[in-house]
Design an enzyme around this catalytic site. Structure first.
Site, PDB file in Angstrom:
ATOM      1  CB  ALA A  61      -5.662  11.315   1.667  1.00  0.00           C
ATOM      2  N   GLY A 100      -1.781   9.084  -2.702  1.00  0.00           N
ATOM      3  CA  GLY A 100      -2.638  10.062  -3.466  1.00  0.00           C
ATOM      4  C   GLY A 100      -2.522  11.361  -4.694  1.00  0.00           C
ATOM      5  CD  GLU A 103      -4.318   6.673  -5.291  1.00  0.00           C
ATOM      6  OE1 GLU A 103      -4.423   7.595  -3.869  1.00  0.00           O
ATOM      7  OE2 GLU A 103      -5.148   5.473  -5.136  1.00  0.00           O
ATOM      8  CD  GLU A 123      -1.399   4.673  -0.865  1.00  0.00           C
ATOM      9  OE1 GLU A 123      -0.579   4.327  -1.400  1.00  0.00           O
ATOM     10  OE2 GLU A 123      -1.680   5.488  -1.961  1.00  0.00           O
TER      11      GLU A 123
HETATM   12  N1  T1G Z   1       0.184  14.495   5.191  1.00  0.00           N
HETATM   13  C1  T1G Z   1      -0.458  15.245   7.000  1.00  0.00           C
HETATM   14  N2  T1G Z   1       0.945  15.379   6.527  1.00  0.00           N
HETATM   15  C2  T1G Z   1       1.429  15.262   6.117  1.00  0.00           C
HETATM   16  C3  T1G Z   1       1.751  14.125   5.525  1.00  0.00           C
HETATM   17  C4  T1G Z   1       0.880  13.766   4.852  1.00  0.00           C
HETATM   18  N3  T1G Z   1      -0.105  12.415   3.306  1.00  0.00           N
HETATM   19  N4  T1G Z   1       3.191  14.211   4.911  1.00  0.00           N
HETATM   20  C5  T1G Z   1       4.122  14.769   5.797  1.00  0.00           C
HETATM   21  N5  T1G Z   1       3.747  15.380   6.650  1.00  0.00           N
HETATM   22  C6  T1G Z   1       3.967  16.645   6.874  1.00  0.00           C
HETATM   23  C7  T1G Z   1       4.426  15.776   8.430  1.00  0.00           C
HETATM   24  O1  T1G Z   1       4.075  15.058   9.226  1.00  0.00           O
HETATM   25  C8  T1G Z   1       4.913  16.415   8.621  1.00  0.00           C
HETATM   26  O2  T1G Z   1       5.028  18.034   9.646  1.00  0.00           O
HETATM   27  C9  T1G Z   1       5.603  17.944   7.439  1.00  0.00           C
HETATM   28  O3  T1G Z   1       4.394  17.212   7.016  1.00  0.00           O
HETATM   29  C10 T1G Z   1       7.338  17.289   6.993  1.00  0.00           C
HETATM   30  O4  T1G Z   1       7.703  16.518   6.653  1.00  0.00           O
HETATM   31  C11 T1G Z   1      -5.670   8.468  -0.803  1.00  0.00           C
HETATM   32  C12 T1G Z   1      -4.573   6.930   1.610  1.00  0.00           C
HETATM   33  C13 T1G Z   1       6.813  13.873   1.744  1.00  0.00           C
HETATM   34  C14 T1G Z   1       8.428  12.848   1.374  1.00  0.00           C
HETATM   35  O5  T1G Z   1       2.742   8.470   3.249  1.00  0.00           O
HETATM   36  O6  T1G Z   1       6.474  10.373   3.166  1.00  0.00           O
HETATM   37  O7  T1G Z   1      -1.851   9.753   0.248  1.00  0.00           O
HETATM   38  O8  T1G Z   1       6.530  17.641  11.414  1.00  0.00           O
HETATM   39  O9  T1G Z   1       9.065  15.524   7.772  1.00  0.00           O
HETATM   40  O10 T1G Z   1      11.536  14.619   5.275  1.00  0.00           O
HETATM   41  O11 T1G Z   1      -4.769   6.672  -1.694  1.00  0.00           O
HETATM   42  O12 T1G Z   1       6.838  14.006   4.699  1.00  0.00           O
HETATM   43  O13 T1G Z   1       6.630  18.966  10.331  1.00  0.00           O
HETATM   44  O14 T1G Z   1       3.919  19.589  11.462  1.00  0.00           O
HETATM   45  O15 T1G Z   1       8.406  13.907   6.472  1.00  0.00           O
HETATM   46  O16 T1G Z   1      10.560  16.623   3.059  1.00  0.00           O
HETATM   47  C15 T1G Z   1       0.504   8.805   1.700  1.00  0.00           C
HETATM   48  C16 T1G Z   1       4.172  11.164   3.498  1.00  0.00           C
HETATM   49  C17 T1G Z   1      -0.620   9.006   2.613  1.00  0.00           C
HETATM   50  C18 T1G Z   1       3.388  10.893   1.826  1.00  0.00           C
HETATM   51  C19 T1G Z   1       8.336  14.531   2.640  1.00  0.00           C
HETATM   52  N6  T1G Z   1       1.769   9.835   1.364  1.00  0.00           N
HETATM   53  N7  T1G Z   1       5.057  11.636   4.136  1.00  0.00           N
HETATM   54  O17 T1G Z   1       9.668  14.335   3.371  1.00  0.00           O
HETATM   55  O18 T1G Z   1       9.564  16.272   5.115  1.00  0.00           O
HETATM   56  S1  T1G Z   1      -2.085   8.301   2.175  1.00  0.00           S
HETATM   57  C20 T1G Z   1       2.477   9.226   2.515  1.00  0.00           C
HETATM   58  C21 T1G Z   1       6.850  11.668   3.669  1.00  0.00           C
HETATM   59  C22 T1G Z   1      -2.735   8.290   0.923  1.00  0.00           C
HETATM   60  C23 T1G Z   1      -4.558   7.625  -0.748  1.00  0.00           C
HETATM   61  C24 T1G Z   1      -3.922   7.569   0.809  1.00  0.00           C
HETATM   62  C25 T1G Z   1       7.266  12.640   3.621  1.00  0.00           C
HETATM   63  C26 T1G Z   1       8.167  13.120   2.277  1.00  0.00           C
HETATM   64  P1  T1G Z   1       5.645  18.745  10.714  1.00  0.00           P
HETATM   65  P2  T1G Z   1       8.386  15.259   6.235  1.00  0.00           P
HETATM   66  P3  T1G Z   1      10.281  15.265   4.644  1.00  0.00           P
END
Ligand code: T1G
Length: 703
Positions: A61, A100, A103, A123
């Site tokens: 998400a 997500g 999912e 999450e």
């Molecule tokens: N939402 C918004 N921005 C995100 C994002 C996300 N999920 N993931 C990464 N970014 C942005 C981050 O802030 C950065 O921005 C850029 O992308 C590169 O990220 C409904 C509720 C995918 C392994 O927890 O683990 O889904 O600084 O530097 O090192 O059930 O990003 O460039 O402006 O980390 O190559 C669950 C979180 C969400 C994954 C890539 N998902 N992301 O790593 O790049 S909750 C997560 C990561 C959810 C559902 C639930 C990593 C990555 P900027 P980065 P990276």
């Protein structure tokens, strides 16, 4: 290209997502997917393929949307739309299909993935739980135990592991189509399913046998989760949801999951952890660095010093496949250093954290040497010798002679003046601090210390290299103790003052550990060794504070009680379990030393202890910001969450201060200053101004 494109190729309706950088499920993406799947119901396509452009399948998400009211369609709406499709929907995974994103894939009838893909439900690392069916669908495919581990740890698994668990149906052989590995392979897989008349198989229809786990399985699981995730509500609620997946019909399970998701989403713990998520990405950005600055390539590294730190540092580069030459003063010391590295790797293999093959590959990257000449061609040298300025300056004079022009010369120093080190070289612009935290191959934090003359290019290289070796880099200017240790000194000082005033080590440590700190300050002292602080204080014999505040640890050191390494420090340690226990001898000594200094013992509350230790961090952190030592308040939070065991669900010292509010922080500091007259409690000017304006330390971080 819009965020969602649709085309039909070989009778396959391809829904192509493109929302850089990680295809996060923004509202536009959710609406686009739903529209494309609905459209495909009536066209000539026979199956639907959901695939992503860019470096990864949907990574979850859009976390930045969480602080705003939800906008339709929700992800559960998209899941329902896919499940109602009258044509098979296939997800083609690459990169990291997370949260997500996974999912979304679980809503599909089939899932295929490139061998390099990873999938996970992270999450819980944001203080959340899957909110679109993850806790109900994953156990239906992978089984209850695997699902509980995956969702409560939040760690991703490889495509192969996911295939073994039944989470994905096919690992694609991307060799077949080198041009666009995923598209062609995924289309071929979709066509195979059509040729087999694969049914519209929905995960939600799978039943979990009620006897799939033992009767007290969830009770025991909750006990383990409570120990492992102290203070965090999400893991317990995940267990509730997975138990519902076993015991309730799917829609009841989904309703419970949604209720618990909303509860986590609005929790203070999740807000703090989401703050850190963005803070850990913002800290990698250097304010004012020219856009055209390029990082230098680092293809080989030299490490000076093969002790615990040097060996741990070497492992970081070896793990990233970067060749390392580790230099020691003689063959015996060099062999000892290599043996430390070998033992560390072997321990990881024994615990199943590492394969023997990975260990062999990493060890092959590390060569020992006693000859500086062998460092003449490396791109980076990191000095990790004894914490003494003269010794470090000798090393840097030698490196300045030996290393090629443009080689980066870094010091791992914790306290020494980096500019005084750079000053003995003819290339101060190539000198930088890379302050690793012990154990260096484990701790994520890396303080990158910018000297007065460190060039932008060297700085950009260090920040990029830090991420390449899996560290979280935080930029610091030169000052005594940089960011983390400078604040820690104030935190420790309050702990020792509380000791002298009547609190016991167990009470002080207990007060901080029950608040969430991984380890109390005195236990930390025993772990790292009381002789470290003792030696540093010996260098300032005329400092009146030392005798008044640190008389107890100094006395303990002179008694040979250095901490865990001698079996006794503030505590006694069980030689087998290393469990700590209060020592009456230490309590009596503390009382004696306090009496000799005219301090009348009194009872201190846990609340007073916590208030003083945490405010000491906040006030010093504010001074560090005022001086420009740290770039931003959230960087300080990143330092404490990644290097000092500060609980992530409390966001960091500066975030914690924001939760109290500037006015409350100011009133408390003024009260302590008036009560004690101790200059450490004089409120930092920044706190005065935040209290006056109502602003927060961490306003600039997108939480
Ligand atoms: N939402 C918004 N921005 C995100 C994002 C996300 N999920 N993931 C990464 N970014 C942005 C981050 O802030 C950065 O921005 C850029 O992308 C590169 O990220 C409904 C509720 C995918 C392994 O927890 O683990 O889904 O600084 O530097 O090192 O059930 O990003 O460039 O402006 O980390 O190559 C669950 C979180 C969400 C994954 C890539 N998902 N992301 O790593 O790049 S909750 C997560 C990561 C959810 C559902 C639930 C990593 C990555 P900027 P980065 P990276």
């Amino acid at each position: 290209m819009s965020v969602v494109d649709y085309e039909i190729r070989n009778q396959i309706g391809i829904v192509r997502l493109n929302n850089p950088p990680v295809n996060a499920l923004s509202q536009a993406l959710r609406a686009g997917i739903l529209a494309a799947v609905e459209r495909a119901q009536t066209d000539e396509s026979r199956a639907i393929l959901i695939i992503c452009e860019g470096r990864t399948f949907v990574a979850g998400a859009d976390i930045s949307e969480f602080n705003q009211p939800p906008v339709l369609p929700t992800l559960p709406d998209v899941v329902a739309g896919i499940e109602q499709s009258q044509k098979p929907v296939i997800a083609a995974l690459h990169g990291t299909a997370l949260g997500g994103g996974l999912e979304l894939a679980l809503a599909c009838h089939y899932r295929c993935a490139l061998p390099s893909a990873k999938v996970g439900l992270p999450e819980v690392k944001l203080g959340l739980l899957p909110g679109a069916g993850g806790t109900q669908y994953l156990p239906r495919l992978a089984g209850v135990e695997a699902a509980l581990e995956l969702i409560t740890s939040g760690n991703p698994v490889s495509a192969q592991r996911a295939h073994t668990l039944g989470v994905i149906d096919a690992v694609l052989d991307d060799e077949k189509s080198p041009v666009t590995p995923l598209d062609n392979a995924a289309i071929a897989y979709a066509q195979t399913l059509l040729s087999q008349s694969a049914p519209l198989r929905r995960v939600r229809d799978i039943e979990i046998p009620p006897d799939t786990v033992s009767e007290n399985y969830f009770h025991k699981a909750r006990e383990q989760l409570a120990r492992r995730y102290r203070g965090q509500p999400a893991p317990q609620l995940i267990a509730d949801c997975i138990q519902a997946a076993v015991e309730k019909p799917i829609d009841a399970g989904l309703a419970l999951e949604r209720m618990h998701f909303e509860r986590c989403l609005h929790s203070s713990e999740s807000a703090a952890m989401r703050h850190l998520f963005f803070a850990e990405r913002q800290c990698t950005k250097v304010v004012g660095l020219a856009k055209d600055v390029t990082a230098k390539p680092v293809r080989s590294v030299g490490i000076i010093g093969g002790g615990t730190m040097g060996g741990g540092i070497a492992m970081n580069f070896a793990n990233a496949g970067i060749p390392v030459r580790m230099l020691e003063i003689n063959d015996e010391a060099m062999a000892r250093g290599l043996a430390i590295v070998q033992r560390n790797y072997a321990a990881s293999v024994k615990k199943g954290r590492l394969t023997q093959e990975s260990m062999d590959r990493a060890m092959a990257c590390i060569q020992g040497t006693t000859d500086y000449a062998e460092l003449s061609q490396v791109d980076l040298v990191i000095e990790a010798v004894f914490e003494n300025l003269e010794i470090k300056q000798q090393v840097f004079r030698k490196l300045d002679e030996v290393c090629k022009p443009g080689a980066i010369l870094a010091s791992n120093t914790s306290y020494q003046d980096l500019d005084a080190i750079a000053a003995v070289t003819r290339r101060p612009e190539d000198v930088i601090g890379l302050h690793f935290f012990s154990p260096a191959n484990v701790m994520k934090l890396l303080e990158v210390v910018r000297g007065a003359q460190t060039s932008d290019s060297v700085l950009a290289t260090a920040m990029q290299l830090a991420r390449a070796i899996g560290k979280v880099p935080v930029l610091s200017r030169v000052c005594y103790g940089f960011i983390g240790n400078r604040m820690l000194n104030q935190y420790f000082r309050q702990a020792h003052l509380c000791l002298m005033e009547g609190a016991t080590p167990a009470q002080i440590d207990g007060a901080m550990e029950s608040w969430g700190m991984a380890m109390g300050p005195l236990a930390v002292g025993d772990l790292s060794g009381l002789d470290i602080g003792y030696k540093a204080r010996q260098a300032e014999p005329d400092n009146p504070d030392h005798q008044r505040v640190y008389c107890l640890p100094d006395a303990l050191v002179e008694m040979g009680r250095l901490g865990q390494k001698t079996g006794a420090g503030y505590y006694r340690y069980d030689p087998e379990t290393r469990a700590r226990e209060e020592d009456a001898e230490v309590l009596a000594l503390a009382r004696k030393l306090a009496a000799e200094r005219g301090v009348t013992p009194r009872s201190l509350s846990d609340e007073e202890i916590r208030n003083r230790l945490l405010l000491a961090l906040v006030n010093e952190g504010a001074r560090i910001l005022e001086e420009g030592v740290a770039q931003r308040a959230s960087d300080i939070d990143v330092v404490y969450a990644n290097g000092y065991g500060f609980p992530r669900y409390r966001g960091g010292p500066m975030y914690f201060a924001d939760q109290l509010g500037g006015e409350a922080v100011l009133v408390r500091l003024r009260g302590l200053y008036a009560e004690t007259g101790d200059p450490c409690w004089k409120p930092a000017a920044l706190i005065e101004s935040l209290a006056a304006t109502g602003k927060n330390f961490t306003d600039e971080v997108m939480a």
